[in-house]
Design a protein around this motif. Sequence first.
Motif, PDB file in Angstrom:
ATOM      1  N   PHE A  48       0.815  -1.276   0.070  1.00 41.61           N
ATOM      2  CA  PHE A  48       0.052  -0.197   0.012  1.00 41.61           C
ATOM      3  C   PHE A  48       0.954   1.266   0.003  1.00 41.61           C
ATOM      4  CE2 PHE A  48      -2.378   3.340   1.879  1.00 41.61           C
ATOM      5  CZ  PHE A  48      -3.585   3.394   1.331  1.00 41.61           C
ATOM      6  N   ILE A  49       1.816   1.390   0.886  1.00 40.21           N
ATOM      7  CA  ILE A  49       2.663   2.506   1.136  1.00 40.21           C
ATOM      8  C   ILE A  49       3.866   2.412   0.091  1.00 40.21           C
ATOM      9  CG2 ILE A  49       2.252   2.484   3.451  1.00 40.21           C
ATOM     10  CD1 ILE A  49       5.058   1.686   4.077  1.00 40.21           C
ATOM     11  N   GLY A  50       4.056   1.463  -0.978  1.00 39.35           N
ATOM     12  CA  GLY A  50       5.019   1.559  -1.905  1.00 39.35           C
ATOM     13  C   GLY A  50       6.366   1.176  -1.575  1.00 39.35           C
ATOM     14  N   CYS A  51       6.720   0.355  -0.716  1.00 41.38           N
ATOM     15  CA  CYS A  51       7.918  -0.004  -0.119  1.00 41.38           C
ATOM     16  C   CYS A  51       8.268  -1.450  -0.304  1.00 41.38           C
ATOM     17  CB  CYS A  51       8.356   0.601   0.967  1.00 41.38           C
ATOM     18  SG  CYS A  51       7.697  -0.507   2.472  1.00 41.38           S
ATOM     19  N   THR A  52       9.370  -1.766  -0.392  1.00 43.31           N
ATOM     20  CA  THR A  52       9.926  -3.267  -0.560  1.00 43.31           C
ATOM     21  C   THR A  52       9.776  -3.850   0.728  1.00 43.31           C
ATOM     22  OG1 THR A  52      12.354  -2.934  -0.108  1.00 43.31           O
ATOM     23  CG2 THR A  52      11.393  -2.636  -2.485  1.00 43.31           C
ATOM     24  N   LYS A  53      10.013  -5.301   0.709  1.00 42.84           N
ATOM     25  CA  LYS A  53       9.851  -6.130   1.911  1.00 42.84           C
ATOM     26  C   LYS A  53      11.068  -5.994   2.667  1.00 42.84           C
ATOM     27  CE  LYS A  53       7.030  -9.928   0.044  1.00 42.84           C
ATOM     28  NZ  LYS A  53       7.285 -11.476  -0.331  1.00 42.84           N
ATOM     29  N   GLN A  54      12.184  -5.471   1.973  1.00 43.90           N
ATOM     30  CA  GLN A  54      13.440  -5.427   2.917  1.00 43.90           C
ATOM     31  C   GLN A  54      13.385  -3.998   3.565  1.00 43.90           C
ATOM     32  OE1 GLN A  54      13.080  -6.236  -0.299  1.00 43.90           O
ATOM     33  NE2 GLN A  54      14.268  -8.196  -0.345  1.00 43.90           N
ATOM     34  N   GLU A  55      12.670  -2.904   2.924  1.00 43.61           N
ATOM     35  CA  GLU A  55      12.369  -1.595   3.545  1.00 43.61           C
ATOM     36  C   GLU A  55      11.599  -1.647   4.870  1.00 43.61           C
ATOM     37  OE1 GLU A  55      12.698   1.909   0.398  1.00 43.61           O
ATOM     38  OE2 GLU A  55      11.012   0.347   0.006  1.00 43.61           O
ATOM     39  N   MET A  56      10.665  -2.528   4.647  1.00 45.16           N
ATOM     40  CA  MET A  56       9.430  -2.835   5.813  1.00 45.16           C
ATOM     41  C   MET A  56      10.156  -3.610   6.918  1.00 45.16           C
ATOM     42  SD  MET A  56       6.688  -2.432   7.109  1.00 45.16           S
ATOM     43  CE  MET A  56       5.845  -1.597   5.701  1.00 45.16           C
ATOM     44  N   SER A  57      11.304  -4.518   6.679  1.00 46.84           N
ATOM     45  CA  SER A  57      11.863  -5.267   7.640  1.00 46.84           C
ATOM     46  C   SER A  57      12.992  -3.991   8.256  1.00 46.84           C
ATOM     47  CB  SER A  57      12.714  -6.415   7.051  1.00 46.84           C
ATOM     48  OG  SER A  57      11.864  -7.232   6.536  1.00 46.84           O
ATOM     49  N   HIS A  58      13.478  -3.330   7.499  1.00 43.81           N
ATOM     50  CA  HIS A  58      14.258  -2.467   8.245  1.00 43.81           C
ATOM     51  C   HIS A  58      13.570  -1.491   9.021  1.00 43.81           C
ATOM     52  CE1 HIS A  58      16.750   1.549   8.303  1.00 43.81           C
ATOM     53  NE2 HIS A  58      17.671   0.566   8.555  1.00 43.81           N
ATOM     54  N   PHE A  59      12.342  -1.206   8.649  1.00 47.97           N
ATOM     55  CA  PHE A  59      11.625  -0.189   9.377  1.00 47.97           C
ATOM     56  C   PHE A  59      11.043  -0.832  10.724  1.00 47.97           C
ATOM     57  CE2 PHE A  59       6.940   1.282  10.648  1.00 47.97           C
ATOM     58  CZ  PHE A  59       7.322   2.421  11.043  1.00 47.97           C
ATOM     59  N   LYS A  60      10.833  -2.076  10.843  1.00 51.52           N
ATOM     60  CA  LYS A  60      10.518  -2.840  11.858  1.00 51.52           C
ATOM     61  C   LYS A  60      11.559  -2.795  13.016  1.00 51.52           C
ATOM     62  CE  LYS A  60       8.417  -6.776  11.114  1.00 51.52           C
ATOM     63  NZ  LYS A  60       8.008  -8.152  10.486  1.00 51.52           N
ATOM     64  N   GLU A  61      12.668  -3.012  12.401  1.00 50.88           N
ATOM     65  CA  GLU A  61      13.961  -3.370  13.464  1.00 50.88           C
ATOM     66  C   GLU A  61      14.378  -1.902  14.025  1.00 50.88           C
ATOM     67  OE1 GLU A  61      16.580  -5.592  11.320  1.00 50.88           O
ATOM     68  OE2 GLU A  61      15.223  -7.216  11.013  1.00 50.88           O
ATOM     69  N   GLU A  62      14.582  -0.759  12.814  1.00 51.98           N
ATOM     70  CA  GLU A  62      15.364   0.222  13.187  1.00 51.98           C
ATOM     71  C   GLU A  62      14.437   1.504  12.968  1.00 51.98           C
ATOM     72  OE1 GLU A  62      19.169   0.418  11.845  1.00 51.98           O
ATOM     73  OE2 GLU A  62      19.270  -1.722  11.652  1.00 51.98           O
ATOM     74  N   GLY A  63      13.385   1.623  12.190  1.00 55.12           N
ATOM     75  CA  GLY A  63      12.492   2.651  11.896  1.00 55.12           C
ATOM     76  C   GLY A  63      13.148   3.247  10.566  1.00 55.12           C
ATOM     77  N   GLY A  64      13.049   4.497  10.322  1.00 53.67           N
ATOM     78  CA  GLY A  64      13.758   4.934   9.195  1.00 53.67           C
ATOM     79  C   GLY A  64      12.800   5.221   7.981  1.00 53.67           C
ATOM     80  N   LEU A  65      11.640   5.112   8.131  1.00 51.11           N
ATOM     81  CA  LEU A  65      10.613   5.014   6.916  1.00 51.11           C
ATOM     82  C   LEU A  65      10.540   6.474   6.302  1.00 51.11           C
ATOM     83  CD1 LEU A  65       9.118   2.867   5.369  1.00 51.11           C
ATOM     84  CD2 LEU A  65       7.004   3.757   6.729  1.00 51.11           C
ATOM     85  N   GLY A  66      10.867   6.642   5.130  1.00 51.87           N
ATOM     86  CA  GLY A  66      10.692   7.749   4.191  1.00 51.87           C
ATOM     87  C   GLY A  66       9.291   8.604   4.685  1.00 51.87           C
ATOM     88  N   ASN A  92      12.758  12.675  13.942  1.00 49.44           N
ATOM     89  CA  ASN A  92      13.936  12.864  14.486  1.00 49.44           C
ATOM     90  C   ASN A  92      15.145  13.079  13.448  1.00 49.44           C
ATOM     91  OD1 ASN A  92      14.204  10.242  13.924  1.00 49.44           O
ATOM     92  ND2 ASN A  92      14.331   9.663  16.072  1.00 49.44           N
ATOM     93  N   THR A  93      14.698  12.836  12.040  1.00 52.67           N
ATOM     94  CA  THR A  93      15.742  13.098  11.137  1.00 52.67           C
ATOM     95  C   THR A  93      15.591  14.450  10.385  1.00 52.67           C
ATOM     96  OG1 THR A  93      14.473  12.101   9.422  1.00 52.67           O
ATOM     97  CG2 THR A  93      15.899  10.627  10.711  1.00 52.67           C
ATOM     98  N   SER A  94      16.654  14.939  10.069  1.00 53.08           N
ATOM     99  CA  SER A  94      16.833  16.312   9.291  1.00 53.08           C
ATOM    100  C   SER A  94      15.880  16.303   8.167  1.00 53.08           C
ATOM    101  CB  SER A  94      18.137  16.608   9.101  1.00 53.08           C
ATOM    102  OG  SER A  94      18.233  17.968   8.238  1.00 53.08           O
ATOM    103  N   GLU A  95      15.908  15.251   7.192  1.00 55.69           N
ATOM    104  CA  GLU A  95      15.084  15.225   6.165  1.00 55.69           C
ATOM    105  C   GLU A  95      13.474  15.275   6.414  1.00 55.69           C
ATOM    106  OE1 GLU A  95      15.177  12.658   1.810  1.00 55.69           O
ATOM    107  OE2 GLU A  95      16.117  11.771   3.553  1.00 55.69           O
ATOM    108  N   ALA A  96      13.168  14.173   7.315  1.00 55.52           N
ATOM    109  CA  ALA A  96      11.922  14.376   7.594  1.00 55.52           C
ATOM    110  C   ALA A  96      11.301  15.452   8.309  1.00 55.52           C
ATOM    111  CB  ALA A  96      11.687  13.123   8.595  1.00 55.52           C
ATOM    112  N   ILE A  97      12.176  16.278   9.122  1.00 57.18           N
ATOM    113  CA  ILE A  97      11.655  17.440   9.538  1.00 57.18           C
ATOM    114  C   ILE A  97      11.451  18.175   8.677  1.00 57.18           C
ATOM    115  CG2 ILE A  97      12.529  19.125  11.236  1.00 57.18           C
ATOM    116  CD1 ILE A  97      13.788  17.205  12.871  1.00 57.18           C
ATOM    117  N   LYS A  98      12.472  18.382   7.618  1.00 57.82           N
ATOM    118  CA  LYS A  98      12.148  19.515   6.711  1.00 57.82           C
ATOM    119  C   LYS A  98      10.869  19.355   5.866  1.00 57.82           C
ATOM    120  CE  LYS A  98      17.115  20.435   6.249  1.00 57.82           C
ATOM    121  NZ  LYS A  98      18.300  20.269   5.487  1.00 57.82           N
ATOM    122  N   GLN A  99      10.650  18.039   5.531  1.00 60.63           N
ATOM    123  CA  GLN A  99       9.421  17.568   4.632  1.00 60.63           C
ATOM    124  C   GLN A  99       8.311  17.702   5.681  1.00 60.63           C
ATOM    125  OE1 GLN A  99      10.351  13.650   3.749  1.00 60.63           O
ATOM    126  NE2 GLN A  99      11.512  14.449   1.696  1.00 60.63           N
TER     127      GLN A  99
END
Length: 404
Positions: free
Chosen positions: A26-44, A72-79
């Motif tokens: 639905f949100i347009g990300c890969t399984k790898q990106e979702m796994s990374h999000f589950k473990e560490e966050g960092g979703l765009g 808490n990331t510079s890029e996300a805050i600017k967005q």
Amino acid sequence: MHTLHTEICNIIEDRDSLSFNSVAEFIGCTKQEMSHFKEEGGLGFRKLLRLSYLLFPTTQKEVMRGWCLRLNTSEAIKQSFEYASITRDKELLAKLLEMYKGEKSFSKYVKVYSILYKFYVNEIGAKDIISELRKVGPLKDELYILSEIMKCYNYYYLEKYALMLETAQQAEVLISELGGRRLFIKECYLHRIAEVLGNVSLFFNDKEATRFYALLIINADICAKTVSDATYLVGMTYLTEDKLKCIEYLRKRYEICKGIGESDIIENARRDLDFAKLYLNIKLSEDSDPTLLKLQENKGSEFELRLIKEAVFQQGDDDFLTLLGSMAHKSVTKLHECLKRFLEDSNFFFSGLAAAEIKKRGDDHMLVEQAINYKNKTKGDVEYEEAFIKCFNRHGSIYRDITA
């Protein structure tokens, strides 16, 4: 307190109807990106926004407002600044400006978005935007593009439409060159440009382009104010083609504005609806402005011109009233003067209306015929992909008729 990504993952796990795979799709990300999000966050930011629509369809705005304040990331805050601004979430934007006003890394963002905030709450007018931008100093990258778009708001107020068109088209090219990592910013800026070019296109009588840009905005459905403005634009393109469709769009715009709840916006929408009815000889509602009701009741009488002058005094020197005044004179000469005035201003939409009235009175000179349909092409070569509207909503088609 749980981190934001942990809270979101817990919500997904608690929903029987969801899986991490279906969410990723639905949100347009890969399984790898979702796994990374589950473990560490960092979703765009763009994917986080899509998540808010999926998980909280009825309270999305409130949820996203809270999430933006926890990034808490510079890029996300600017967005998040751009998200708050483009959705006209003045409460969120004010909080973000206060939160980051002392941080050097966000100083330019705070200064630029402070200008937009003051514009939204009427602390400054469109006429002040360029002078306020000069105080900020040199800008680069995304903020430079945004500042160019903001200049167009200034040019619109000053009626410098040719400069507005040129600036918008140059900004449009710069936006198209933004990379994939800045897809959210790209989509927001294209939406802003669509607002600008929709208005310019109507002024220059490019009806096809007007509908294209306006329907992009309507279907993006980012905020009620921009949707109402775009609905007006579409309605006006049907003024001479389909008067019932024109009035239905303008009526829909009026209803949207009543939901916004700001008196000046509501009054402008009602005025535009009633002016169109006057021009099209459609009966005004009983609760219309008394001066306009008198004007319609006395159309064709010796009092018509006096009432138009009274309406101009009360409502302002609107193009519709200028045209109606020329029509009331029952003189082709007055209509030619009106046509000349609109042409001198490069107002090709209203010059077309004036030329059509001249033709009705028997003057079918070739130049009159040309003036009826004359337009300045406003749509550039930058392509707008349908997928870009999916960032904010779930509508399937760009060309959705909201009056259907």
